[in-house]
Scaffold this motif. Structure first.
Motif, PDB file in Angstrom:
ATOM      1  N   ASP A   1       0.846  -1.192   0.000  1.00  0.00           N
ATOM      2  CA  ASP A   1       0.000   0.000   0.000  1.00  0.00           C
ATOM      3  C   ASP A   1       0.881   1.241   0.000  1.00  0.00           C
ATOM      4  O   ASP A   1       2.091   1.138   0.134  1.00  0.00           O
TER       5      ASP A   1
ATOM      6  N   GLN B   1      -9.636   7.324  11.066  1.00  0.00           N
ATOM      7  CA  GLN B   1      -9.916   6.575   9.849  1.00  0.00           C
ATOM      8  C   GLN B   1      -9.561   7.446   8.653  1.00  0.00           C
ATOM      9  O   GLN B   1     -10.185   8.482   8.439  1.00  0.00           O
TER      10      GLN B   1
ATOM     11  N   THR C   1      -9.831   6.172   2.119  1.00  0.00           N
ATOM     12  CA  THR C   1      -9.160   5.013   1.551  1.00  0.00           C
ATOM     13  C   THR C   1      -9.435   4.936   0.061  1.00  0.00           C
ATOM     14  O   THR C   1     -10.575   5.063  -0.352  1.00  0.00           O
ATOM     15  N   LYS C   2      -8.381   4.742  -0.715  1.00  0.00           N
ATOM     16  CA  LYS C   2      -8.535   4.518  -2.145  1.00  0.00           C
ATOM     17  C   LYS C   2      -8.097   3.086  -2.445  1.00  0.00           C
ATOM     18  O   LYS C   2      -7.037   2.653  -2.006  1.00  0.00           O
ATOM     19  N   TYR C   3      -8.903   2.376  -3.183  1.00  0.00           N
ATOM     20  CA  TYR C   3      -8.583   1.004  -3.576  1.00  0.00           C
ATOM     21  C   TYR C   3      -8.189   0.994  -5.046  1.00  0.00           C
ATOM     22  O   TYR C   3      -8.825   1.628  -5.870  1.00  0.00           O
TER      23      TYR C   3
ATOM     24  N   SER D   1     -13.225   5.487  -0.659  1.00  0.00           N
ATOM     25  CA  SER D   1     -14.226   4.791   0.139  1.00  0.00           C
ATOM     26  C   SER D   1     -14.407   5.597   1.408  1.00  0.00           C
ATOM     27  O   SER D   1     -13.467   5.765   2.173  1.00  0.00           O
TER      28      SER D   1
ATOM     29  N   ILE E   1      -9.329   0.565   8.513  1.00  0.00           N
ATOM     30  CA  ILE E   1      -8.196  -0.096   7.869  1.00  0.00           C
ATOM     31  C   ILE E   1      -6.993  -0.100   8.811  1.00  0.00           C
ATOM     32  O   ILE E   1      -6.944   0.637   9.787  1.00  0.00           O
TER      33      ILE E   1
ATOM     34  N   CYS F   1      -4.896   3.193  10.158  1.00  0.00           N
ATOM     35  CA  CYS F   1      -5.418   4.224  11.066  1.00  0.00           C
ATOM     36  C   CYS F   1      -4.312   4.667  12.022  1.00  0.00           C
ATOM     37  O   CYS F   1      -3.737   3.842  12.719  1.00  0.00           O
TER      38      CYS F   1
ATOM     39  N   TYR G   1      -5.028   7.002   2.377  1.00  0.00           N
ATOM     40  CA  TYR G   1      -4.276   5.754   2.453  1.00  0.00           C
ATOM     41  C   TYR G   1      -4.706   4.931   1.242  1.00  0.00           C
ATOM     42  O   TYR G   1      -5.886   4.625   1.082  1.00  0.00           O
ATOM     43  N   ASN G   2      -3.764   4.560   0.386  1.00  0.00           N
ATOM     44  CA  ASN G   2      -4.058   3.790  -0.824  1.00  0.00           C
ATOM     45  C   ASN G   2      -3.851   2.303  -0.567  1.00  0.00           C
ATOM     46  O   ASN G   2      -2.792   1.889  -0.110  1.00  0.00           O
ATOM     47  N   VAL G   3      -4.865   1.533  -0.905  1.00  0.00           N
ATOM     48  CA  VAL G   3      -4.846   0.088  -0.685  1.00  0.00           C
ATOM     49  C   VAL G   3      -4.735  -0.618  -2.027  1.00  0.00           C
ATOM     50  O   VAL G   3      -5.522  -0.354  -2.942  1.00  0.00           O
TER      51      VAL G   3
ATOM     52  N   TYR H   1      -5.747  -3.503  -3.673  1.00  0.00           N
ATOM     53  CA  TYR H   1      -6.744  -4.541  -3.451  1.00  0.00           C
ATOM     54  C   TYR H   1      -6.370  -5.813  -4.204  1.00  0.00           C
ATOM     55  O   TYR H   1      -5.933  -5.767  -5.341  1.00  0.00           O
TER      56      TYR H   1
END
Length: 192
Positions: free
Chosen positions: A69, A87, A90-92, A105, A120, A123, A165-167, A169
């Motif tokens: 990530d 929190q 979040t970007k997926y 999100s 996530i 945090c 925070y970039n996830v 996926y």
């Protein structure tokens, strides 16, 4: 100071994800907020790596960044003022530089974390409270949710930040583990 802990585990994962790890490291070290300590740590298990990184950390706040990530450049600047467990937005996506659009999100922290894990792992948390509750426990999945439940019991408050925070996926991620529903119920009983 904020400590960003990039924890990894398992030799096979490391061998197959070097470019993602480099991207995570770069995103943590190139923050616009300059009082950032980056800790890169590898252990046999994920909870051991994260807990070891937290014990080494010098920052007042901890951010756990998965090795695949990455953080937006202003992430740490956005979290500096708050004392809450925050929190992030979040970007997926499929990963950095893939050309695939990401979609934010917006998950509102809810009062009752027993409804499920809507936070996530990235945090930001106070280091002192993290250590006081014993850090991450040894769960094969949802160990972050168990942490949030322990912190809630210890008096943590939960808020929201506009830091992103970039996830990366993956349909093959740990949370897709076939044991997930069983472990979910065990954690719920253990920390209720």
């Amino acid at each position: 100071m904020i400590s960003v802990i990039i924890a990894t585990y398992g030799d096979e994962w490391i061998a197959n994800h070097q470019s993602e790890i480099q991207w995570a490291l770069r995103s943590a070290s190139e923050q616009s907020f300059k009082a950032v300590e980056v800790i890169r740590i590898h252990r046999d298990t994920l909870h051991e790596a994260r807990n070891s990184g937290a014990k080494q950390a010098k920052g007042h706040r901890l951010v756990f960044l998965d090795g695949d990530d990455w953080l937006e450049p202003n992430f740490c600047r956005k979290i500096v003022e708050s004392e809450d467990v925050l929190q992030p937005l979040t970007k997926y996506s499929e990963g950095p530089n893939t050309g695939i659009a990401t979609m934010p999100s917006y998950l509102e922290p809810r009062d009752d974390l027993l409804d499920g894990n809507h936070l996530i792992v990235g945090c930001p948390v106070k280091r002192e409270m993290f250590l006081d509750v014993g850090g991450f426990d040894d769960w094969p999945v949802y160990e972050d949710w168990a942490l949030w439940l322990k912190m809630r019991k210890a008096g943590a408050t939960f808020g929201r930040t506009t830091g992103i925070y970039n996830v990366r996926y993956s349909f093959m991620g740990r949370n897709q583990d076939y044991r997930g529903p069983h472990i979910y119920n065990e954690i719920r009983r253990a920390y209720a």
